[in-house]
Each structure stands twice: as C-alpha cells, then as structure tokens.
Scaffold this motif. Sequence first.
Motif, PDB file in Angstrom:
ATOM      1  N   ILE B 257       0.874  -1.178   0.000  1.00  0.00           N
ATOM      2  CA  ILE B 257       0.000   0.000   0.000  1.00  0.00           C
ATOM      3  C   ILE B 257       0.910   1.226   0.000  1.00  0.00           C
ATOM      4  N   THR B 326      -4.959   2.713   7.968  1.00  0.00           N
ATOM      5  CA  THR B 326      -6.088   3.635   7.812  1.00  0.00           C
ATOM      6  C   THR B 326      -6.805   3.346   6.497  1.00  0.00           C
ATOM      7  N   GLY B 327      -6.014   3.167   5.439  1.00  0.00           N
ATOM      8  CA  GLY B 327      -6.622   2.817   4.162  1.00  0.00           C
ATOM      9  C   GLY B 327      -7.344   1.485   4.230  1.00  0.00           C
ATOM     10  N   ALA B 328      -6.686   0.494   4.820  1.00  0.00           N
ATOM     11  CA  ALA B 328      -7.265  -0.857   4.871  1.00  0.00           C
ATOM     12  C   ALA B 328      -8.554  -0.873   5.692  1.00  0.00           C
ATOM     13  N   ASN B 330     -10.587   1.706   6.321  1.00  0.00           N
ATOM     14  CA  ASN B 330     -11.642   2.405   5.594  1.00  0.00           C
ATOM     15  C   ASN B 330     -12.254   1.526   4.514  1.00  0.00           C
ATOM     16  N   LEU B 331     -11.428   0.704   3.915  1.00  0.00           N
ATOM     17  CA  LEU B 331     -11.900  -0.121   2.814  1.00  0.00           C
ATOM     18  C   LEU B 331     -12.682  -1.334   3.316  1.00  0.00           C
ATOM     19  N   LEU B 332     -12.270  -1.905   4.450  1.00  0.00           N
ATOM     20  CA  LEU B 332     -12.769  -3.219   4.838  1.00  0.00           C
ATOM     21  C   LEU B 332     -13.653  -3.211   6.079  1.00  0.00           C
ATOM     22  N   ASP B 333     -13.545  -2.179   6.913  1.00  0.00           N
ATOM     23  CA  ASP B 333     -14.335  -2.108   8.143  1.00  0.00           C
ATOM     24  C   ASP B 333     -14.257  -3.409   8.950  1.00  0.00           C
ATOM     25  N   PRO B 334     -13.044  -3.849   9.298  1.00  0.00           N
ATOM     26  CA  PRO B 334     -12.928  -5.077  10.097  1.00  0.00           C
ATOM     27  C   PRO B 334     -13.298  -4.810  11.554  1.00  0.00           C
TER      28      PRO B 334
END
Lengths: 402, 402
Positions: B257, B326-328, B330-334
């Motif tokens: 990333i 932060t990107g991950a 925001n993308l995945l909402d784990p």
Amino acid sequence: MTAPLHDNRPGTSGARLPDTQHGMRRRNLSRVMHAVAAHGPLSRAAVASRIGLTRAAVSTLVDELIRSGLLDELGPERPGRVGRPGSALAVSARGPVGIGAEVGVDHLAVCAVDLRGETRARAVRRVGNRGRSPEPVLRELAALVRRVCDDARGAGMTPAGLAVAVPGLVARGTRTLVRAPNLGWHDLDLEPLLLSELPLTVDNEANFGALAELWLGDGIPEDFLHVSAEIGIGAALIVDGRLLRGTRGFAGELGHIPVRAEGPPCPCGGRGCLEQYAGEVAVLRAAGLEPGEDRLGLLAERAAAGDKAVRRALRGAGAAMGIALTGAVNLLDPEAVVLGGALSRLAPWLLPSLERELTGRTGGRACGVTVSGLGPDGPLLGAAHSVVRAVLDDPVGVGAAG
Amino acid sequence: MTAPLHDNRPGTSGARLPDTQHGMRRRNLSRVMHAVAAHGPLSRAAVASRIGLTRAAVSTLVDELIRSGLLDELGPERPGRVGRPGSALAVSARGPVGIGAEVGVDHLAVCAVDLRGETRARAVRRVGNRGRSPEPVLRELAALVRRVCDDARGAGMTPAGLAVAVPGLVARGTRTLVRAPNLGWHDLDLEPLLLSELPLTVDNEANFGALAELWLGDGIPEDFLHVSAEIGIGAALIVDGRLLRGTRGFAGELGHIPVRAEGPPCPCGGRGCLEQYAGEVAVLRAAGLEPGEDRLGLLAERAAAGDKAVRRALRGAGAAMGIALTGAVNLLDPEAVVLGGALSRLAPWLLPSLERELTGRTGGRACGVTVSGLGPDGPLLGAAHSVVRAVLDDPVGVGAAG
C-alpha cells in the motif's frame, strides 16, 4: 472455538436455512426458480439436468411453484423432438415484483422489477434534497412508492418488498442511515418515515450499484471493486459473488484512503484522503468551477468540449484514484475495477492517468479497469433486483408473504 | 446472468456438496463432528440439541462416525441426572491427524495435530534457507514430514493430509509458489519436490497465520485483518469467518500500500510502499543495524534495553503501518486488526505510533488493534489445523481416504 459450519445464505437474503428435509426442499425450490429465471423457458427435463436432481423430484418442486403463482407453464414444446413433448416453464409475469427506491442528492426514483428482471413500472422526481429535512423527502418518496405499487397491482402483480438506496452509510442489518453528509442527515431510521407495509431493506447506493453490476452487468466477474461517486467517492467490494459489507456495514470507504499522508485535512478526521483530490468539491475547485446542481454533468460537458482546466483537474483526480486503487488492489486482488454511477460519464478523462498510476505502481500486475454499462441507474436497479433475488432465493417463503 | 445459488463450502475444504440426501447426510455428519470437537465430550442428546436435529437422526450419524473411527464412546455419564444415562462422545484420539509444515527463511518445521486440536508430534530444524535452491530444502522438509508421520502412525493415528506454509504468494487453488523474494524462489510447484503420498495443500504463511488466529485465538472476532511480518509485511483478511484470498490468491499485500505517493521506489514497481518504511530492511537501516539472522529478535532485544535509535526506527515503522492500516480499515471495516507472527514481539514499540495514526486519521472511529497470542507458531498451527478442519468438514469422505 466455534466453527462457521456451513454458510447457506443464498444471495442477499441472508437467511440461514436449517439443514433438514424442509430446508433442503426450500433450497431446491430456489434452485428451480433461479434456473428458470436465468435460462428459461426450460422444460422440466432441462431444469433437472441443470440443477442435478431427478426429473421426478423437479416435477414435484415445479408443481408447487406453479401453484404458488411463481412459474407459468407455457404449453407443449413444438414437436420434432424424440419422446413425449415437455411443457416449457417460465417465470410468471404476474407474480411478485421487487420495488426499488433511491434517495439521491438531486432526485427521488422508484421502480418495480418482475421475476424475469424486467422493469414494469417507474417514477422519478427531480428535486434538490441537499439540506432538506428527512420527513418531507421521505413522504415524497413514499408517495412515489405507492404510485409504482398501484401500477404493479393494476397489472396483476404483487409487490414483494421495498429496498431503498441512500447516499450514505447504513448500519449493517438495520434501516438506519448513520451518516449522509451530502444530504446533511445522520442517525435516521427510515422505517417509521416510509410507512410502508412492505418488508423494507435500506442500503448504501454504492452497495446496490455494485450488486446491480454483479447481477446485470455484461461480462462482469465475481470478484471486483466497484467505484462510484456522486459528491463523495464510494466503493463496494464483491468477493466470490457476495458483497463485503464490513463489520458495521461501513466497508468500501475508498474516498478516505490516504493518498498523501501529509495532505490537506478531511472532515473524516484524516489527512490527504482521496476525496481531497478526486471528490467533487476538490475537482471543481481545481477546475475553477463553482459548486451547484449536476456538476459532474457540467464537468463531463466541459471536458468533452476540450476545456483545459477541467481536463487537467480530471487528470489529477484520476491520478489520485490510481494511487488509492493501488492500495486497494494490493490488499484485495480483485479480478477487475469497475467505474460505475456518475463516474462512468467522466471515465474518458479519468482513466488515462488512473491507469498510468495503477499499472506503474503494481509493476503491470494489476487487474484491468472497466466502465459500467449501467451508469447512474445502477443503484435503483440493484435495489429492486435485491428484492427479486430474495424471492428467487426463498420462493415459497417470501412469495407467500407478498 | 448466472447466480451463485448456495455456498456450501465448509471451512477451508472448498468442497461444494450437492444438495441431495447424500449431501445433506455428509453435511450433518460434519455438524456432529464439529459439535463434538468444539464442545465435547457430549451426549447424543446434547449433540442433537446443539445442531437442531432429532436424537434419532443424530444416533444414526454418530454410529457411522464411531464405525469410521472418528468418534469414541466414553461409556455412561456419571449418574445423578434424571432419565437414562447417556454415553458421552468424544473425538477419537487415535483417528486422523493433520500434518502441518512450514518453510521459513531460517527454519523448517513440521507438526501433527489430532482432531481434538492437540499437537501430537513435532520436528523443527534451524537452517538458513535464503538463497538456497529449493530441491535440498524441500528434501529436508520431506524428511521431517516422514519422521512426524512415522511418530503419528506409531501412536495409532493416520495422517490425513499435508499442508505447507510458505513465505510467498501461492497461486489460488494450486501448489505453485509464484514469488518468495526472501527465499529467492519463484514459479515453483512444490508437489513433485515433496514426494508426499498425502493430499497436499500449499498456502502463504500469512493466510495460515490468520486462520490459526481465527480457529485458535482467544476472543478473536470473525472479521479481522491479520498483519504479520518476517522480512516483508503481509496481511490476511478474514471476513465472516472466511479467508479472503483474492482472484489469483494474492490478496493481503499490505506491504505494498502506498504510504507516501512520491516515496522511495520499491522492487514491486511502486513508490513509497509500506515496506519501504516498515519492512525489516528499512527498519534495520533506520536503526543503524546490519542485516543478518533473526534481526527481528535483535530489534526486540535492543528496544527492550532502551536503545534510542531502535525505538525511533520502530516508532517510524508503526506510524507508517498506521497510515497503511487507515486505508485498509476504511476499505474493509474489520472488527479488529491483529498483529501476529514476528510482529507480536515488536508490538510494544510499534503500537503507540501505529494507534496514534490510525485513531487520528479515522476520527476515532477505527477498530481496535490487538496482538496475537500465538506468536511465530501461528502459520505452522494454521497449516495443521486446516487439514484437521477438512476432516471435520467432510468426516467420512476425507477420513476414509486417510
């Protein structure tokens, strides 16, 4: 240590059917419906061969579906084949319909889609909803829903459910719009305001847009990242043919991937988020244009006319999208990235710089980027089709309730 | 428009069972096995109530599992309860075992895990594999596998399959290691080199590490992002209790990333990738240390001793991880981020800056970050347990083949 034993959730309906005789019958009824909906008209023998059950088992299932008004028998197939002629089966044109609705920033729309996937009724109202309070907006939407339902009932069909697409985050498994910055709404339960007697689902427009692409798109794979934009930039992830929702239902916030770690602050709390470079406000500013109604349309128009400032702004937005998508593609390894919704209109000017960044930054190993053929209608169609698929997934259960 | 009708894939075995009487029986056998493995010893009545079948149905299934050597009857429960005493059932300690193996940069390891989840045999060899050619390495691994299998057979157990964790990308559904930069291997089919008579699966160590966390971790949710590191930085995504593999099997490349879009070039083709700030080479350089064996151990030791340069380097690495995450997120909402593998040792010095970035950049709405309790053993255990779960998922099918 508990195990997720079996995941029988069909499509989007989310029902976990018990693994009993009864559950098996319900699943097989669903298989028959899906086979006929996707490939019909089909004879009983053709259905049996498609779904791997005996012809006798299929006949029992088909009889139940005909009694429930979900399948029609079209009469004997034309002669010329060997053996007793089979009677072709088709999904009923007078059965349940799914009602889809959309709350847009500048419009309201409702449509009815039958089990064959055809749109049978439709109503649209152009209206600027930004900053309006939710009550009158949803009263107007409810009136459109009633009108479309009346049209459908007048044609002998039965509305089976209502699905509403909204431009914001919806808490998973609820009808609560948590945040819709472009409407100015938050923490809003839509159910009491819509006063619909139909089973109601509410979801983010990006999610319904991606599902529409999955179900209706041409040559779309089962693993893709669907990027859409109105004012913000949203995405939805389809993995193995399912929507990845995230724990709270907030997955897909591509617009808040950091593109430049020390970039300008974003209302989300971050810095240098993609929306600070490729969101509508940022692109208009870069192009020297004022905010207003249908600005994406204006951008497309000016870009097509060769406006240099607009083209430069879109080039910059595309490059920022390419950087954010590099992260997303590295993380998710999708088969494709699809630009949908309003973005599809801007694709000719976004794509070159987007692809340059994405290809360069992944050593040429990234997936391809394609443009949706559904355009701005995606979310509305996705909503209506989600109801249709819930019927196909559990035909006698949902159909009986309709 | 074809529909993904039903997804009956249990656990990691990937088998799509037909929805017939036979398929239903196989699924119900699996439910019995999973219930007893997770909660046993259990009486037949307790199994019936857990999985929602009648006691008569469960008895038939149990009898078949006892005949196949997968369940043991422990004799009557101790008296004191009302009614006829039931006989408690337990997973057999003399049945199938799963063989897990790991090719590490500086070790080889093999273990055998029984259906109760207990490790029954184990062999480890410390050896620097970086730059060695694959043939001798895999010959040594095969010798360890034979030794562990012999131990297991000597104790009356039957190896049911071999799963190998490797530090690189494995093409989905194959045994081909596409790239393992830290070994210097690429495009390598492991099967002909391992010469194992057992059913073989091969997967990335980050994937097996995440599965181990899911299956064995304490209080781990069903949606999480598992971050691990040896020399590179990998991640694996568990969504609704399943591993998200990506189209080609390459999902989880968190290390690539972009953290700073204009940052230093990365061998992957990108610029400013997370690995350029938080990979082992970058952290050693920032700390003023030379590359070598077990450098993460050295970093942990120096950081614990208060070495300022090392602590500063880890702070910088943690901040870069916070930006990428932060990107991950925001993308995945784990539901959680879990630091696993070798990273768990460095967590005390990475976490503060990591959490500061992640919390600040998500307006405090991000999920929590936790540290794995499994540590460096995760991938090996995940590999062995993947075989165990394949047996539990299809007990008579796989068990019979073992």
